[in-house]
Design an enzyme around this catalytic site. Structure first.
Site, PDB file in Angstrom:
ATOM      1  N   TYR A 110       0.840  -1.194   0.000  1.00 37.29           N
ATOM      2  CA  TYR A 110       0.000   0.000   0.000  1.00 37.29           C
ATOM      3  C   TYR A 110       0.882   1.252   0.000  1.00 37.29           C
ATOM      4  O   TYR A 110       0.559   2.249  -0.652  1.00 37.29           O
ATOM      5  CB  TYR A 110      -0.934  -0.005   1.210  1.00 37.29           C
ATOM      6  CG  TYR A 110      -1.921  -1.142   1.167  1.00 37.29           C
ATOM      7  CD1 TYR A 110      -3.051  -1.082   0.352  1.00 37.29           C
ATOM      8  CD2 TYR A 110      -1.723  -2.295   1.924  1.00 37.29           C
ATOM      9  CE1 TYR A 110      -3.948  -2.130   0.287  1.00 37.29           C
ATOM     10  CE2 TYR A 110      -2.619  -3.346   1.862  1.00 37.29           C
ATOM     11  CZ  TYR A 110      -3.730  -3.263   1.045  1.00 37.29           C
ATOM     12  OH  TYR A 110      -4.618  -4.308   0.982  1.00 37.29           O
ATOM     13  N   ASN A 133     -12.145  -1.040  -5.265  1.00 41.61           N
ATOM     14  CA  ASN A 133     -11.913  -1.276  -6.689  1.00 41.61           C
ATOM     15  C   ASN A 133     -13.091  -2.056  -7.277  1.00 41.61           C
ATOM     16  O   ASN A 133     -13.329  -3.203  -6.898  1.00 41.61           O
ATOM     17  CB  ASN A 133     -10.609  -2.059  -6.863  1.00 41.61           C
ATOM     18  CG  ASN A 133     -10.366  -2.507  -8.285  1.00 41.61           C
ATOM     19  OD1 ASN A 133     -10.976  -2.035  -9.229  1.00 41.61           O
ATOM     20  ND2 ASN A 133      -9.453  -3.458  -8.428  1.00 41.61           N
ATOM     21  N   CYS A 141      -5.966  -5.323  -7.984  1.00 41.45           N
ATOM     22  CA  CYS A 141      -5.842  -5.022  -6.550  1.00 41.45           C
ATOM     23  C   CYS A 141      -5.314  -6.221  -5.769  1.00 41.45           C
ATOM     24  O   CYS A 141      -4.779  -6.054  -4.667  1.00 41.45           O
ATOM     25  CB  CYS A 141      -7.167  -4.531  -5.991  1.00 41.45           C
ATOM     26  SG  CYS A 141      -8.558  -5.637  -6.281  1.00 41.45           S
ATOM     27  N   HIS A 142      -5.420  -7.407  -6.336  1.00 45.14           N
ATOM     28  CA  HIS A 142      -4.893  -8.604  -5.661  1.00 45.14           C
ATOM     29  C   HIS A 142      -3.371  -8.566  -5.551  1.00 45.14           C
ATOM     30  O   HIS A 142      -2.799  -9.279  -4.733  1.00 45.14           O
ATOM     31  CB  HIS A 142      -5.343  -9.881  -6.382  1.00 45.14           C
ATOM     32  CG  HIS A 142      -4.861  -9.990  -7.795  1.00 45.14           C
ATOM     33  ND1 HIS A 142      -5.495  -9.358  -8.849  1.00 45.14           N
ATOM     34  CD2 HIS A 142      -3.802 -10.651  -8.332  1.00 45.14           C
ATOM     35  CE1 HIS A 142      -4.856  -9.630  -9.976  1.00 45.14           C
ATOM     36  NE2 HIS A 142      -3.819 -10.424  -9.682  1.00 45.14           N
ATOM     37  N   GLU A 168      -0.167 -16.169 -11.000  1.00 49.51           N
ATOM     38  CA  GLU A 168       0.732 -15.238 -11.664  1.00 49.51           C
ATOM     39  C   GLU A 168       2.208 -15.490 -11.349  1.00 49.51           C
ATOM     40  O   GLU A 168       3.079 -14.851 -11.921  1.00 49.51           O
ATOM     41  CB  GLU A 168       0.381 -13.786 -11.268  1.00 49.51           C
ATOM     42  CG  GLU A 168      -0.941 -13.326 -11.781  1.00 49.51           C
ATOM     43  CD  GLU A 168      -1.203 -11.854 -11.494  1.00 49.51           C
ATOM     44  OE1 GLU A 168      -0.286 -11.148 -11.025  1.00 49.51           O
ATOM     45  OE2 GLU A 168      -2.328 -11.405 -11.769  1.00 49.51           O
TER      46      GLU A 168
END
Length: 176
Positions: A110, A133, A141-142, A168
């Site tokens: 953040y 979001n 946002c993940h 990912e």
């Protein structure tokens, strides 16, 4: 989690994914929402599918579905080319634009986002905007985690966040 709301949409869709059924909403100006399976208390009033607004919004849904299918198949790593139309305050919009710059397979804190938007003291406000979001996965946002490396709250639930990060390659094993 967004709940107990009723939203208007020109076009809607539900698609099966490895993380459950995602609901997509669009208006004529672009994709406005992606809802996780656990966000089933959000009611959607859709326009008549034959209306001009629905016909103009439908291509945004179709493009998002195709892009998400490719993402979950592992053949897409970014979502450029989609027309996104998230609704939010100017501050939220700045946070969401910053989220779009986080590379696939990378996590930021953040604090990183707050610095990226030029407001390094706004860490908590960034967390709130991240949580609001309306187009998760596509606006990634993940990929935002605590500065200590811990997975933090996520609208789709922490197991979903963890799955996305493992998918990912940002995580190599379960933290839960």
């Amino acid at each position: 989690m967004r709940k107990n709301k009723t939203l208007q949409a020109s076009a809607t869709s539900a698609m099966e994914t490895p993380i459950g059924t995602l609901r997509l909403l669009a208006e004529e100006d672009g994709l406005t929402h992606v809802f996780f399976p656990n966000e089933d208390t959000v009611k959607v009033e859709a326009a008549d599918p034959a209306s001009p607004a629905a016909l103009n919004a439908r291509p945004h849904i179709e493009a998002a579905e195709k892009a998400l299918q490719e993402f979950f198949a592992g053949t897409r790593k970014e979502f450029s080319g989609l027309t996104l139309a998230p609704r939010g305050t100017p501050f939220q919009q700045s946070v969401w634009r910053a989220l779009l710059t986080i590379p696939y397979g990378v996590t930021w804190s953040y604090k990183d986002i707050a610095e990226k938007i030029g407001n390094p003291k706004a860490v908590r406000a960034v967390g709130l905007a991240n949580g609001q979001n309306p187009i998760p996965v596509i606006i990634p946002c993940h990929r935002v985690i605590g500065s200590n490396g811990a997975l933090t709250g996520f609208g789709g639930g922490l197991p979903t966040k963890e799955w996305l990060l493992i998918h990912e390659g940002a995580l190599t094993s379960s933290l839960l």
